[in-house]
Write a protein that holds these residues in place. Structure first.
Motif, PDB file in Angstrom:
ATOM      1  N   TRP A  64      -7.251   9.065  -6.199  1.00 12.56           N
ATOM      2  CA  TRP A  64      -7.066   9.857  -7.440  1.00 12.56           C
ATOM      3  C   TRP A  64      -6.761   9.201  -8.809  1.00 12.56           C
ATOM      4  N   HIS A  65      -6.068   7.957  -8.749  1.00 10.51           N
ATOM      5  CA  HIS A  65      -5.597   7.522  -9.589  1.00 10.51           C
ATOM      6  C   HIS A  65      -6.152   6.225 -10.300  1.00 10.51           C
ATOM      7  N   VAL A  66      -7.254   6.090  -9.605  1.00 10.26           N
ATOM      8  CA  VAL A  66      -8.099   4.507  -9.669  1.00 10.26           C
ATOM      9  C   VAL A  66      -8.062   4.285 -11.161  1.00 10.26           C
ATOM     10  N   VAL A  69       0.755  -1.189  -0.043  1.00 11.60           N
ATOM     11  CA  VAL A  69       0.150   0.005  -0.146  1.00 11.60           C
ATOM     12  C   VAL A  69       0.716   1.197   0.030  1.00 11.60           C
ATOM     13  N   CYS A  70       0.435   2.379  -0.736  1.00 14.98           N
ATOM     14  CA  CYS A  70       1.108   3.666  -0.735  1.00 14.98           C
ATOM     15  C   CYS A  70      -0.131   4.514  -1.101  1.00 14.98           C
ATOM     16  N   LEU A  71       0.230   5.753  -1.287  1.00 12.01           N
ATOM     17  CA  LEU A  71      -0.803   6.677  -1.525  1.00 12.01           C
ATOM     18  C   LEU A  71      -1.656   6.720  -2.883  1.00 12.01           C
ATOM     19  N   GLY A  72      -0.938   6.587  -3.919  1.00  9.53           N
ATOM     20  CA  GLY A  72      -1.677   6.854  -4.913  1.00  9.53           C
ATOM     21  C   GLY A  72      -1.657   5.327  -6.001  1.00  9.53           C
ATOM     22  N   ASN A  73      -0.971   4.246  -5.587  1.00  9.90           N
ATOM     23  CA  ASN A  73      -0.915   3.278  -6.194  1.00  9.90           C
ATOM     24  C   ASN A  73      -0.451   3.159  -7.526  1.00  9.90           C
ATOM     25  N   ILE A  74       0.287   4.329  -7.933  1.00 14.01           N
ATOM     26  CA  ILE A  74       0.712   4.351  -9.298  1.00 14.01           C
ATOM     27  C   ILE A  74       2.313   4.417  -9.343  1.00 14.01           C
ATOM     28  N   CYS A  75       3.138   4.655  -8.098  1.00 10.55           N
ATOM     29  CA  CYS A  75       4.507   4.664  -8.068  1.00 10.55           C
ATOM     30  C   CYS A  75       4.978   3.181  -7.234  1.00 10.55           C
ATOM     31  N   ARG A  76       4.934   3.649  -6.057  1.00 13.94           N
ATOM     32  CA  ARG A  76       5.585   2.686  -4.944  1.00 13.94           C
ATOM     33  C   ARG A  76       4.978   1.153  -4.821  1.00 13.94           C
ATOM     34  N   SER A  77       3.762   1.256  -4.606  1.00 10.32           N
ATOM     35  CA  SER A  77       2.980  -0.071  -4.161  1.00 10.32           C
ATOM     36  C   SER A  77       3.058  -0.770  -5.485  1.00 10.32           C
ATOM     37  N   PRO A 127      10.615   6.722   0.385  1.00  6.67           N
ATOM     38  CA  PRO A 127      10.233   8.093  -0.116  1.00  6.67           C
ATOM     39  C   PRO A 127       9.405   8.472  -1.448  1.00  6.67           C
ATOM     40  N   ASP A 128       8.278   9.135  -1.537  1.00  6.69           N
ATOM     41  CA  ASP A 128       7.553   9.399  -2.528  1.00  6.69           C
ATOM     42  C   ASP A 128       8.073  10.119  -3.757  1.00  6.69           C
ATOM     43  N   PRO A 129       8.230   9.231  -4.890  1.00  7.33           N
ATOM     44  CA  PRO A 129       9.092   9.889  -5.780  1.00  7.33           C
ATOM     45  C   PRO A 129       8.382  10.488  -6.802  1.00  7.33           C
ATOM     46  N   TYR A 130       6.959  10.837  -6.528  1.00  5.75           N
ATOM     47  CA  TYR A 130       5.938  11.531  -7.634  1.00  5.75           C
ATOM     48  C   TYR A 130       6.454  12.994  -7.940  1.00  5.75           C
ATOM     49  N   TYR A 131       6.904  13.509  -7.369  1.00  4.15           N
ATOM     50  CA  TYR A 131       7.295  14.883  -7.699  1.00  4.15           C
ATOM     51  C   TYR A 131       8.720  15.239  -7.798  1.00  4.15           C
ATOM     52  N   GLY A 132       9.471  14.143  -7.643  1.00  6.10           N
ATOM     53  CA  GLY A 132      10.779  14.370  -7.968  1.00  6.10           C
ATOM     54  C   GLY A 132      11.546  13.828  -9.166  1.00  6.10           C
TER      55      GLY A 132
HETATM   56  P1  4NP Z   1       2.650   6.661  -4.792  1.00  5.72           P
HETATM   57  O1  4NP Z   1       3.053   8.196  -5.470  1.00  5.72           O
HETATM   58  O2  4NP Z   1       1.966   6.943  -3.713  1.00  5.72           O
HETATM   59  O3  4NP Z   1       3.940   5.867  -4.527  1.00  5.72           O
HETATM   60  O4  4NP Z   1       1.881   6.057  -6.015  1.00  5.72           O
HETATM   61  C1  4NP Z   1       2.069   9.143  -5.578  1.00  5.72           C
HETATM   62  C2  4NP Z   1       1.326   9.225  -6.633  1.00  5.72           C
HETATM   63  C3  4NP Z   1       0.548  10.202  -6.941  1.00  5.72           C
HETATM   64  C4  4NP Z   1       0.385  11.197  -6.060  1.00  5.72           C
HETATM   65  C5  4NP Z   1       1.127  10.991  -4.796  1.00  5.72           C
HETATM   66  C6  4NP Z   1       2.058  10.210  -4.764  1.00  5.72           C
HETATM   67  N1  4NP Z   1      -0.554  12.208  -6.256  1.00  5.72           N
HETATM   68  O5  4NP Z   1      -0.584  13.097  -5.437  1.00  5.72           O
HETATM   69  O6  4NP Z   1      -1.251  12.354  -7.206  1.00  5.72           O
END
Ligand code: 4NP
Length: 157
Positions: A46-48, A8-16, A127-132
């Motif tokens: 948001w990314h379902v 499990v992560c936040l968006g389910n498009i990067c880490r998890s 670490p959340d990579p989304y904005y990096g």
């Molecule tokens: P994730 O990364 O939790 O690893 O999938 C993120 C993806 C999207 C967002 C944040 C983190 N977002 O804010 O949309």
């Protein structure tokens, strides 16, 4: 019966989704893929329905890891059907624990940070990579590969 593990992560498009794919690769390399059901989910919705972030997919592909899942949001039923729920960071951990409090019985799932299984890192959160930049995705994969190897050894020893 298959052991069921949810990352499990936040968006389910990067880490998890990457963790799911990395752990599947470890299982397959060891011939254990039929013993487990592996899935991933986000605490946010948001990314379902989306496939994994293209930057994450590319970085993974370069390591021979194929991410093929589509994003979904964690649901309360997951706490009753999965044996192990592994979170990427403290926000995810808190969110899953909060969800668990909504149950009127004990969850089946043991809820833990994935990096509890790290073998070569002291970090406690992925670490959340989304904005990096691209480096962030490599770091995430390094952490996931290390922790997934540790997880495999722990639960199969
Ligand atoms: P994730 O990364 O939790 O690893 O999938 C993120 C993806 C999207 C967002 C944040 C983190 N977002 O804010 O949309």
């Amino acid at each position: 019966m298959k052991k069921k593990i949810l990352f499990v992560c936040l968006g389910n498009i990067c880490r998890s989704p990457a963790a799911e794919a990395v752990f599947l690769k470890v299982l397959t390399a060891n011939g254990f893929e039929d013993n487990y059901f592996v899935d991933s989910a986000g605490t946010g919705g948001w990314h379902v329905g989306q496939s994994a972030d293209s930057r994450m997919q590319l970085a993974a592909k370069q390591r021979g890891i194929v991410i093929s899942s589509f994003a979904r949001q964690i649901k309360i039923d997951d706490l009753l059907t999965f044996d192990l729920i592994l979170t990427m960071d403290n926000d995810n951990l808190n969110a899953v624990n909060q969800l668990s409090k909504q149950l009127d019985k004990e969850p089946l799932a043991l809820i833990k940070p994935l990096l509890n299984y790290s073998q070569n890192s002291e970090l406690l959160e992925v670490p959340d990579p989304y904005y990096g930049g691209e480096q962030g995705f490599e770091k995430v994969l390094d952490l996931l590969e290390d922790a997934c190897n540790g997880l495999f050894e722990e639960i199969n020893s």
